[in-house]
Scaffold this motif. Structure first.
Motif, PDB file in Angstrom:
ATOM      1  N   HIS A  89      29.414 -69.427  14.573  1.00  0.00           N
ATOM      2  CA  HIS A  89      30.100 -70.560  14.251  1.00  0.00           C
ATOM      3  C   HIS A  89      29.870 -71.312  13.208  1.00  0.00           C
ATOM      4  N   SER A  90      30.545 -72.066  12.681  1.00  0.00           N
ATOM      5  CA  SER A  90      30.391 -72.824  11.419  1.00  0.00           C
ATOM      6  C   SER A  90      28.897 -73.551  11.342  1.00  0.00           C
ATOM      7  N   ARG A  91      28.471 -74.216  12.503  1.00  0.00           N
ATOM      8  CA  ARG A  91      27.164 -74.742  12.653  1.00  0.00           C
ATOM      9  C   ARG A  91      25.892 -73.735  13.179  1.00  0.00           C
ATOM     10  N   ASP A  92      26.345 -72.678  13.221  1.00  0.00           N
ATOM     11  CA  ASP A  92      25.025 -71.898  13.598  1.00  0.00           C
ATOM     12  C   ASP A  92      24.142 -71.438  12.470  1.00  0.00           C
ATOM     13  N   PRO A  93      22.821 -71.991  12.486  1.00  0.00           N
ATOM     14  CA  PRO A  93      21.900 -72.076  11.397  1.00  0.00           C
ATOM     15  C   PRO A  93      21.508 -70.649  11.017  1.00  0.00           C
ATOM     16  N   HIS A  94      21.932 -69.396  11.694  1.00  0.00           N
ATOM     17  CA  HIS A  94      21.891 -68.057  11.491  1.00  0.00           C
ATOM     18  C   HIS A  94      23.119 -67.545  11.088  1.00  0.00           C
ATOM     19  N   ARG A  95      24.275 -68.202  11.034  1.00  0.00           N
ATOM     20  CA  ARG A  95      25.493 -67.504  10.653  1.00  0.00           C
ATOM     21  C   ARG A  95      25.658 -66.441   9.560  1.00  0.00           C
ATOM     22  N   GLU A  96      24.901 -66.838   8.201  1.00  0.00           N
ATOM     23  CA  GLU A  96      24.865 -66.209   7.125  1.00  0.00           C
ATOM     24  C   GLU A  96      24.123 -64.686   7.598  1.00  0.00           C
ATOM     25  N   ALA A  97      22.897 -64.921   8.233  1.00  0.00           N
ATOM     26  CA  ALA A  97      22.415 -63.550   8.460  1.00  0.00           C
ATOM     27  C   ALA A  97      23.121 -62.612   9.175  1.00  0.00           C
ATOM     28  N   LYS A  98      23.568 -63.369  10.294  1.00  0.00           N
ATOM     29  CA  LYS A  98      24.634 -62.422  11.140  1.00  0.00           C
ATOM     30  C   LYS A  98      25.861 -61.984  10.532  1.00  0.00           C
ATOM     31  N   ARG A  99      26.491 -62.536   9.612  1.00  0.00           N
ATOM     32  CA  ARG A  99      27.410 -62.166   8.905  1.00  0.00           C
ATOM     33  C   ARG A  99      27.131 -60.924   7.961  1.00  0.00           C
ATOM     34  N   GLN A 100      25.774 -60.935   7.340  1.00  0.00           N
ATOM     35  CA  GLN A 100      25.467 -59.880   6.809  1.00  0.00           C
ATOM     36  C   GLN A 100      24.869 -58.765   7.589  1.00  0.00           C
ATOM     37  N   GLY A 101      24.339 -58.918   8.647  1.00  0.00           N
ATOM     38  CA  GLY A 101      24.213 -57.922   9.451  1.00  0.00           C
ATOM     39  C   GLY A 101      25.278 -57.104   9.844  1.00  0.00           C
ATOM     40  N   PHE A 102      26.502 -57.860  10.296  1.00  0.00           N
ATOM     41  CA  PHE A 102      27.600 -57.259  10.713  1.00  0.00           C
ATOM     42  C   PHE A 102      28.411 -56.524   9.546  1.00  0.00           C
ATOM     43  N   SER A 103      28.312 -57.024   8.122  1.00  0.00           N
ATOM     44  CA  SER A 103      28.588 -56.394   6.885  1.00  0.00           C
ATOM     45  C   SER A 103      27.854 -55.084   6.855  1.00  0.00           C
ATOM     46  N   ARG A 104      26.652 -55.061   7.291  1.00  0.00           N
ATOM     47  CA  ARG A 104      25.759 -53.805   7.092  1.00  0.00           C
ATOM     48  C   ARG A 104      25.804 -52.821   8.309  1.00  0.00           C
ATOM     49  N   GLN A 105      26.852 -53.367   9.304  1.00  0.00           N
ATOM     50  CA  GLN A 105      27.228 -52.391  10.125  1.00  0.00           C
ATOM     51  C   GLN A 105      25.879 -52.300  11.330  1.00  0.00           C
ATOM     52  N   GLU A 106      24.911 -53.485  11.515  1.00  0.00           N
ATOM     53  CA  GLU A 106      23.925 -53.149  12.356  1.00  0.00           C
ATOM     54  C   GLU A 106      24.122 -53.707  13.711  1.00  0.00           C
ATOM     55  N   ILE A 146      34.922 -68.485  10.348  1.00  0.00           N
ATOM     56  CA  ILE A 146      33.887 -68.211   9.297  1.00  0.00           C
ATOM     57  C   ILE A 146      34.022 -66.908   8.503  1.00  0.00           C
ATOM     58  N   MET A 147      34.734 -65.972   9.158  1.00  0.00           N
ATOM     59  CA  MET A 147      34.920 -64.734   8.618  1.00  0.00           C
ATOM     60  C   MET A 147      36.262 -64.900   7.615  1.00  0.00           C
ATOM     61  N   GLU A 148      36.945 -65.670   7.730  1.00  0.00           N
ATOM     62  CA  GLU A 148      38.036 -65.793   6.896  1.00  0.00           C
ATOM     63  C   GLU A 148      38.163 -65.319   5.432  1.00  0.00           C
ATOM     64  N   ARG A 149      37.031 -65.511   4.737  1.00  0.00           N
ATOM     65  CA  ARG A 149      36.805 -65.096   3.497  1.00  0.00           C
ATOM     66  C   ARG A 149      35.554 -64.664   2.912  1.00  0.00           C
ATOM     67  N   GLY A 150      35.397 -64.082   1.794  1.00  0.00           N
ATOM     68  CA  GLY A 150      34.252 -63.762   1.501  1.00  0.00           C
ATOM     69  C   GLY A 150      33.099 -62.504   2.003  1.00  0.00           C
ATOM     70  N   ILE A 151      33.727 -61.978   2.879  1.00  0.00           N
ATOM     71  CA  ILE A 151      32.883 -60.585   3.426  1.00  0.00           C
ATOM     72  C   ILE A 151      33.954 -59.477   3.641  1.00  0.00           C
ATOM     73  N   THR A 152      33.434 -58.206   3.349  1.00  0.00           N
ATOM     74  CA  THR A 152      33.957 -57.062   3.645  1.00  0.00           C
ATOM     75  C   THR A 152      33.438 -56.132   4.476  1.00  0.00           C
ATOM     76  N   VAL A 153      33.900 -55.639   5.522  1.00  0.00           N
ATOM     77  CA  VAL A 153      33.311 -54.826   6.360  1.00  0.00           C
ATOM     78  C   VAL A 153      34.033 -53.420   6.645  1.00  0.00           C
ATOM     79  N   PRO A 154      33.338 -52.523   6.206  1.00  0.00           N
ATOM     80  CA  PRO A 154      34.121 -51.322   6.509  1.00  0.00           C
ATOM     81  C   PRO A 154      34.436 -51.011   7.770  1.00  0.00           C
ATOM     82  N   ARG A 155      35.726 -50.271   8.100  1.00  0.00           N
ATOM     83  CA  ARG A 155      36.065 -50.033   9.340  1.00  0.00           C
ATOM     84  C   ARG A 155      36.272 -51.088  10.396  1.00  0.00           C
ATOM     85  N   ALA A 156      36.517 -52.184   9.806  1.00  0.00           N
ATOM     86  CA  ALA A 156      36.557 -53.269  10.931  1.00  0.00           C
ATOM     87  C   ALA A 156      38.118 -53.571  11.303  1.00  0.00           C
TER      88      ALA A 156
END
Length: 131
Positions: free
Chosen positions: A16-33, A42-52
């Motif tokens: 969520h927007s106040r999660d101090p680890h949100r950017e690391a989690k967004r990037q982990g999802f983007s890398r399909q971890e 928070i996923m509205e803009r700025g990220i592309t995840v293949p096969r999502a």
């Protein structure tokens, strides 16, 4: 396919927007971890995840999910060359004007892109329109 019988594995995260680890989690999802990411907008803009695919829960809340926001969130689906199509579902207790307008706009934009050769008609069946 997520390991549904592996409760020790890391296959779902949330943020969520106040999660101090949100950017690391967004990037982990983007890398399909991990295959499932439950978030606020928070996923509205700025990220592309293949096969999502995208599910917008509580989409009837028009104070948060106006037409523009729904279009942006749906736009996170199918953003890869190996799978250029994706599904987006707006889930709520009722169908709102914002949901209908977002759907109408997305269909129109996709048709325009198809006419100009930006989209392939590989996936012919389309979801049923909102009621």
């Amino acid at each position: 396919m997520p390991p549904f019988n592996d409760f020790e594995g890391n296959w779902v995260e949330y943020s969520h927007s106040r999660d101090p680890h949100r950017e690391a989690k967004r990037q982990g999802f983007s890398r399909q971890e991990f295959p499932f990411f439950v978030t606020t907008s928070i996923m509205e803009r700025g990220i592309t995840v293949p096969r999502a695919n995208v599910v917008v829960l509580f989409a009837e809340n028009e104070r948060i999910y106006d037409e523009r926001t729904l279009i942006q969130m749906a736009g996170r689906a199918g953003r890869s060359t190996e799978r250029p199509f994706g599904e987006a579902w707006f889930v709520g207790t009722r169908v709102t004007a914002s949901m209908k307008e977002a759907e109408r706009s997305i269909r129109w934009l996709n048709e325009e892109a198809r006419k100009k050769g930006y989209l392939y008609a590989e996936k012919e069946e389309m979801a049923q329109p909102l009621a």
